[in-house]
Design an enzyme around this catalytic site. Structure first.
Site, PDB file in Angstrom:
ATOM      1  N   ASP A 152     -14.653 -55.357 -27.454  1.00 10.86           N
ATOM      2  CA  ASP A 152     -13.825 -56.269 -28.242  1.00 10.86           C
ATOM      3  C   ASP A 152     -13.607 -57.550 -27.438  1.00 10.86           C
ATOM      4  O   ASP A 152     -14.261 -57.764 -26.395  1.00 10.86           O
ATOM      5  CB  ASP A 152     -12.519 -55.585 -28.691  1.00 10.86           C
TER       6      ASP A 152
ATOM      7  N   CYS B 127     -13.004 -52.367 -23.772  1.00 11.80           N
ATOM      8  CA  CYS B 127     -11.930 -53.157 -24.372  1.00 11.80           C
ATOM      9  C   CYS B 127     -10.954 -53.520 -23.250  1.00 11.80           C
ATOM     10  O   CYS B 127     -11.321 -53.432 -22.078  1.00 11.80           O
ATOM     11  CB  CYS B 127     -11.267 -52.422 -25.547  1.00 11.80           C
TER      12      CYS B 127
ATOM     13  N   THR C 186      -8.116 -52.068 -22.167  1.00 13.37           N
ATOM     14  CA  THR C 186      -7.754 -50.898 -21.363  1.00 13.37           C
ATOM     15  C   THR C 186      -8.820 -49.812 -21.363  1.00 13.37           C
ATOM     16  O   THR C 186      -8.777 -48.894 -20.539  1.00 13.37           O
ATOM     17  CB  THR C 186      -6.477 -50.245 -21.922  1.00 13.37           C
TER      18      THR C 186
ATOM     19  N   HIS D 280     -20.194 -32.617 -15.387  1.00 12.23           N
ATOM     20  CA  HIS D 280     -19.398 -31.522 -15.972  1.00 12.23           C
ATOM     21  C   HIS D 280     -19.280 -31.604 -17.494  1.00 12.23           C
ATOM     22  O   HIS D 280     -19.349 -30.580 -18.174  1.00 12.23           O
ATOM     23  CB  HIS D 280     -17.976 -31.541 -15.394  1.00 12.23           C
TER      24      HIS D 280
ATOM     25  N   HIS E 103     -20.254 -25.083 -17.531  1.00  8.43           N
ATOM     26  CA  HIS E 103     -20.010 -26.379 -18.184  1.00  8.43           C
ATOM     27  C   HIS E 103     -20.535 -26.368 -19.616  1.00  8.43           C
ATOM     28  O   HIS E 103     -19.902 -26.915 -20.521  1.00  8.43           O
ATOM     29  CB  HIS E 103     -20.633 -27.511 -17.374  1.00  8.43           C
TER      30      HIS E 103
HETATM   31  C1  RB5 Z   1      -6.636 -55.859 -27.456  1.00 13.64           C
HETATM   32  O1  RB5 Z   1      -5.584 -56.717 -27.259  1.00 13.64           O
HETATM   33  C2  RB5 Z   1      -6.367 -54.527 -26.780  1.00 13.64           C
HETATM   34  O2  RB5 Z   1      -5.383 -53.835 -27.474  1.00 13.64           O
HETATM   35  C3  RB5 Z   1      -7.626 -53.726 -26.687  1.00 13.64           C
HETATM   36  O3  RB5 Z   1      -8.597 -54.442 -25.980  1.00 13.64           O
HETATM   37  C4  RB5 Z   1      -7.518 -52.384 -25.994  1.00 13.64           C
HETATM   38  O4  RB5 Z   1      -6.887 -52.505 -24.771  1.00 13.64           O
HETATM   39  C5  RB5 Z   1      -6.968 -51.282 -26.796  1.00 13.64           C
HETATM   40  O5  RB5 Z   1      -6.892 -50.135 -26.381  1.00 13.64           O
END
Ligand code: RB5
Length: 152
Positions: A8, A65, A67, A98, A134
């Site tokens: 994203d 993304c 996080t 695993h 596994h």
């Molecule tokens: C976008 O602002 C953010 O929410 C996305 O990149 C991600 O971290 C979501 O889990």
């Protein structure tokens, strides 16, 4: 190896670096976007990457993304996807050995590009151990995808 990659707006810059590194290593990349800082919804990129993994069009998928969490949650809703959210090299190796993870998620706001590239190198370069214990555990994960597992 053939690898689908998606991100994203929080991950598109790191995606470009990961893609450049993997192509430099001789891998074939399919990039589903996004390509700018314009705000987009991460499930819209998790879906096509995972679809290509499930169909066999690619060997593995990589999702980025802010996080890595949203991508990982979305990817793991798709049957046959085992997506691992990884921010260290040890886990990158362990999840291939695993869990036989077929999709890697990372957060571009959590780790720097240097570590992310080491994680990708390790994850792509590590084989599933194939050990019976596994396989058995992965089989139990697959069983959870079936309705009967939720309503015994
Ligand atoms: C976008 O602002 C953010 O929410 C996305 O990149 C991600 O971290 C979501 O889990």
């Amino acid at each position: 190896m053939k690898i689908a990659i998606g991100a994203d707006h929080g991950g598109y810059q790191l995606k470009a670096e990961v893609k450049q590194m993997l192509e430099g290593q001789g891998h074939e990349l399919i990039d589903v976007g996004s390509f700018s800082a314009d705000s987009v919804d991460y499930p819209d990129y998790a879906q096509p990457v995972c679809q290509k993994v499930v169909s066999g069009e690619v060997d593995k998928g990589i999702l980025i993304c802010g996080t890595g969490i949203g991508m990982c949650i979305a990817a793991n809703k798709i049957p046959q996807i085992r997506c691992a959210l990884v921010h260290d090299v040890f886990s990158a190796k362990a999840t291939r050995e695993h869990n036989d993870s077929n999709v890697l998620a990372m957060g571009a706001r959590v780790i720097g590009a240097g570590l992310a590239l080491e994680i990708v190198k390790t994850w792509v370069g590590t084989e599933f151990s194939g050990d019976q214990r596994h396989r058995q555990r992965i089989g139990k994960i697959t069983a959870l995808e079936e309705t009967q597992a939720l309503h015994p």
